[in-house]
Design a protein around this motif. Structure first.
Motif, PDB file in Angstrom:
ATOM      1  N   GLY A  29      39.453  50.900  38.881  1.00 47.79           N
ATOM      2  CA  GLY A  29      39.586  51.316  37.493  1.00 47.79           C
ATOM      3  C   GLY A  29      39.964  50.139  36.602  1.00 47.79           C
ATOM      4  N   TYR A  30      39.661  50.266  35.326  1.00 40.58           N
ATOM      5  CA  TYR A  30      39.935  49.178  34.389  1.00 40.58           C
ATOM      6  C   TYR A  30      41.429  48.907  34.273  1.00 40.58           C
ATOM      7  N   GLU A  31      42.207  49.972  34.104  1.00 43.46           N
ATOM      8  CA  GLU A  31      43.648  49.785  33.940  1.00 43.46           C
ATOM      9  C   GLU A  31      44.300  49.300  35.228  1.00 43.46           C
ATOM     10  N   GLY A  32      43.714  49.634  36.365  1.00 43.99           N
ATOM     11  CA  GLY A  32      44.301  49.255  37.641  1.00 43.99           C
ATOM     12  C   GLY A  32      43.881  47.895  38.158  1.00 43.99           C
ATOM     13  N   THR A  33      43.109  47.168  37.377  1.00 42.37           N
ATOM     14  CA  THR A  33      42.629  45.846  37.795  1.00 42.37           C
ATOM     15  C   THR A  33      43.208  44.783  36.866  1.00 42.37           C
ATOM     16  N   SER A  34      43.891  43.810  37.419  1.00 44.05           N
ATOM     17  CA  SER A  34      44.488  42.752  36.606  1.00 44.05           C
ATOM     18  C   SER A  34      43.563  41.539  36.534  1.00 44.05           C
ATOM     19  N   MET A  35      43.766  40.737  35.520  1.00 46.26           N
ATOM     20  CA  MET A  35      43.001  39.494  35.397  1.00 46.26           C
ATOM     21  C   MET A  35      43.329  38.546  36.552  1.00 46.26           C
ATOM     22  N   GLN A  36      44.553  38.593  37.040  1.00 47.68           N
ATOM     23  CA  GLN A  36      44.922  37.766  38.174  1.00 47.68           C
ATOM     24  C   GLN A  36      44.121  38.156  39.413  1.00 47.68           C
ATOM     25  N   GLU A  37      43.937  39.463  39.633  1.00 45.64           N
ATOM     26  CA  GLU A  37      43.151  39.935  40.779  1.00 45.64           C
ATOM     27  C   GLU A  37      41.686  39.534  40.631  1.00 45.64           C
ATOM     28  N   ILE A  38      41.176  39.598  39.422  1.00 45.49           N
ATOM     29  CA  ILE A  38      39.784  39.199  39.200  1.00 45.49           C
ATOM     30  C   ILE A  38      39.627  37.703  39.441  1.00 45.49           C
ATOM     31  N   ALA A  39      40.560  36.915  38.943  1.00 41.32           N
ATOM     32  CA  ALA A  39      40.506  35.464  39.168  1.00 41.32           C
ATOM     33  C   ALA A  39      40.536  35.142  40.651  1.00 41.32           C
ATOM     34  N   ALA A  40      41.421  35.821  41.396  1.00 36.94           N
ATOM     35  CA  ALA A  40      41.516  35.570  42.834  1.00 36.94           C
ATOM     36  C   ALA A  40      40.226  35.941  43.548  1.00 36.94           C
ATOM     37  N   ALA A  41      39.623  37.065  43.167  1.00 36.84           N
ATOM     38  CA  ALA A  41      38.366  37.489  43.786  1.00 36.84           C
ATOM     39  C   ALA A  41      37.239  36.513  43.481  1.00 36.84           C
ATOM     40  N   CYS A  42      37.327  35.853  42.324  1.00 33.38           N
ATOM     41  CA  CYS A  42      36.322  34.847  41.935  1.00 33.38           C
ATOM     42  C   CYS A  42      36.647  33.462  42.497  1.00 33.38           C
ATOM     43  N   ARG A  43      37.778  33.370  43.221  1.00 37.55           N
ATOM     44  CA  ARG A  43      38.249  32.093  43.767  1.00 37.55           C
ATOM     45  C   ARG A  43      38.473  31.076  42.650  1.00 37.55           C
ATOM     46  N   MET A  44      39.170  31.557  41.632  1.00 41.75           N
ATOM     47  CA  MET A  44      39.494  30.732  40.477  1.00 41.75           C
ATOM     48  C   MET A  44      40.963  30.917  40.155  1.00 41.75           C
ATOM     49  N   THR A  45      41.516  30.010  39.386  1.00 41.95           N
ATOM     50  CA  THR A  45      42.836  30.233  38.813  1.00 41.95           C
ATOM     51  C   THR A  45      42.684  31.160  37.610  1.00 41.95           C
ATOM     52  N   LYS A  46      43.782  31.758  37.205  1.00 37.07           N
ATOM     53  CA  LYS A  46      43.737  32.616  36.021  1.00 37.07           C
ATOM     54  C   LYS A  46      43.339  31.800  34.795  1.00 37.07           C
ATOM     55  N   GLY A  48      41.440  29.188  34.830  1.00 36.13           N
ATOM     56  CA  GLY A  48      40.009  28.935  34.954  1.00 36.13           C
ATOM     57  C   GLY A  48      39.188  30.126  34.510  1.00 36.13           C
ATOM     58  N   LEU A  49      39.675  31.332  34.835  1.00 38.96           N
ATOM     59  CA  LEU A  49      38.974  32.541  34.396  1.00 38.96           C
ATOM     60  C   LEU A  49      38.973  32.635  32.872  1.00 38.96           C
ATOM     61  N   TYR A  50      40.106  32.309  32.254  1.00 39.43           N
ATOM     62  CA  TYR A  50      40.186  32.390  30.799  1.00 39.43           C
ATOM     63  C   TYR A  50      39.349  31.313  30.112  1.00 39.43           C
ATOM     64  N   HIS A  51      38.895  30.336  30.863  1.00 39.34           N
ATOM     65  CA  HIS A  51      37.951  29.377  30.300  1.00 39.34           C
ATOM     66  C   HIS A  51      36.618  30.059  30.002  1.00 39.34           C
ATOM     67  N   HIS A  52      36.287  31.074  30.802  1.00 40.45           N
ATOM     68  CA  HIS A  52      35.026  31.802  30.626  1.00 40.45           C
ATOM     69  C   HIS A  52      35.192  33.087  29.827  1.00 40.45           C
ATOM     70  N   ILE A  53      36.368  33.708  29.926  1.00 41.02           N
ATOM     71  CA  ILE A  53      36.602  35.028  29.342  1.00 41.02           C
ATOM     72  C   ILE A  53      37.815  34.962  28.420  1.00 41.02           C
ATOM     73  N   GLN A  54      37.680  35.462  27.201  1.00 41.12           N
ATOM     74  CA  GLN A  54      38.772  35.367  26.234  1.00 41.12           C
ATOM     75  C   GLN A  54      39.943  36.281  26.584  1.00 41.12           C
ATOM     76  N   ASN A  55      39.647  37.523  26.968  1.00 44.57           N
ATOM     77  CA  ASN A  55      40.686  38.490  27.298  1.00 44.57           C
ATOM     78  C   ASN A  55      40.055  39.618  28.111  1.00 44.57           C
ATOM     79  N   LYS A  56      40.867  40.568  28.514  1.00 44.15           N
ATOM     80  CA  LYS A  56      40.376  41.615  29.416  1.00 44.15           C
ATOM     81  C   LYS A  56      39.357  42.528  28.736  1.00 44.15           C
ATOM     82  N   GLU A  57      39.597  42.911  27.497  1.00 44.48           N
ATOM     83  CA  GLU A  57      38.624  43.778  26.821  1.00 44.48           C
ATOM     84  C   GLU A  57      37.303  43.045  26.604  1.00 44.48           C
ATOM     85  N   GLN A  58      37.371  41.768  26.287  1.00 44.86           N
ATOM     86  CA  GLN A  58      36.143  40.994  26.135  1.00 44.86           C
ATOM     87  C   GLN A  58      35.393  40.926  27.461  1.00 44.86           C
TER      88      GLN A  58
END
Length: 229
Positions: A29-46, A48-58
């Protein structure tokens, strides 16, 4: 340029981030997924993820927009020039079912279930893209009505949403390792709504007073004999 502020295509890395994030959001679910978890799944730092994505809604908007890109490329583009409206609808349904059953359902699920999370311009943009598909279906059903290609008249909006309802529910019950293959499911659903042997289908069908939905059955090609109503 889309409301994300990014060019339409910035490479495989960006698409991989969207697909990974979509998988996690579908699972948790959207609310149950953190940006940190997404970064880890992408094998990136948080960071590094924000270099590509501005925020969670974006990120959510980008996933939906990417899903619509894939949908238009794989479903709408191949059928735009099909002259016969019923055949256009048959092929569109088949393409859409394949999209959902071939592992691309995660973007569809997010578009369906997380739509209310978007706000402002992003939500309006996705709404416009979805409405284009509804209008495409409405136009095809209206054309089929005008040409007498449907048994009786059917309201194009009712027909379009009935069409969508059948397809968009597939992800809830389809199992890749189940009894039926993707092709068998597509064949069955297309034949249910748009039977190729319309003459046989109409002979076996009850009257439209008892089953009004059967008015969507394509009219038989031959003009011989009376048609049941």
């Amino acid at each position: 340029m889309t409301p994300t502020g990014r060019k339409p295509d910035e490479g495989e890395r960006y698409r991989a981030i969207l697909e990974t994030a979509a998988r996690l959001i579908c699972e948790r679910g959207y609310e149950g997924t953190s940006m940190q978890e997404i970064a880890a799944a992408c094998r990136m730092t948080k960071a590094g993820l924000y270099h590509h994505i501005q925020n969670k809604e974006q990120l959510l908007f980008a996933i939906m927009n990417y899903g619509m890109d894939v949908f238009e490329e794989q479903v709408l583009a191949p059928v735009q020039d099909v002259a016969d409206p019923v055949e256009r609808l048959r092929q569109c349904m088949r393409q859409n079912i394949h999209l959902v059953t071939s592992g691309r359902s995660k973007e569809v699920i997010i578009i369906l279930h997380e739509h209310a999370t978007l706000t402002g311009e992003a939500r309006e943009y996705i709404d416009r893209r979805k409405k284009r598909y509804v209008r495409f279906l409405e136009d095809a059903f209206a054309e089929a009505n005008r040409l007498g290609r449907l048994r009786g008249m059917v309201d194009p909006t009712v027909a379009a949403f009935s069409f969508l309802g059948m397809i968009l529910w597939v992800y809830k019950w389809f199992k890749p390792d189940g009894r039926l293959t993707e092709e068998q499911i597509a064949d069955g659903m297309v034949e249910l709504l748009f039977p190729s042997n319309a003459t046989a289908a109409s002979a076996a069908a009850p009257s439209t007073e008892d089953a009004p939905a059967l008015r969507m059955v394509p009219r038989a090609a031959s003009g011989s004999g009376e048609e049941s109503q």
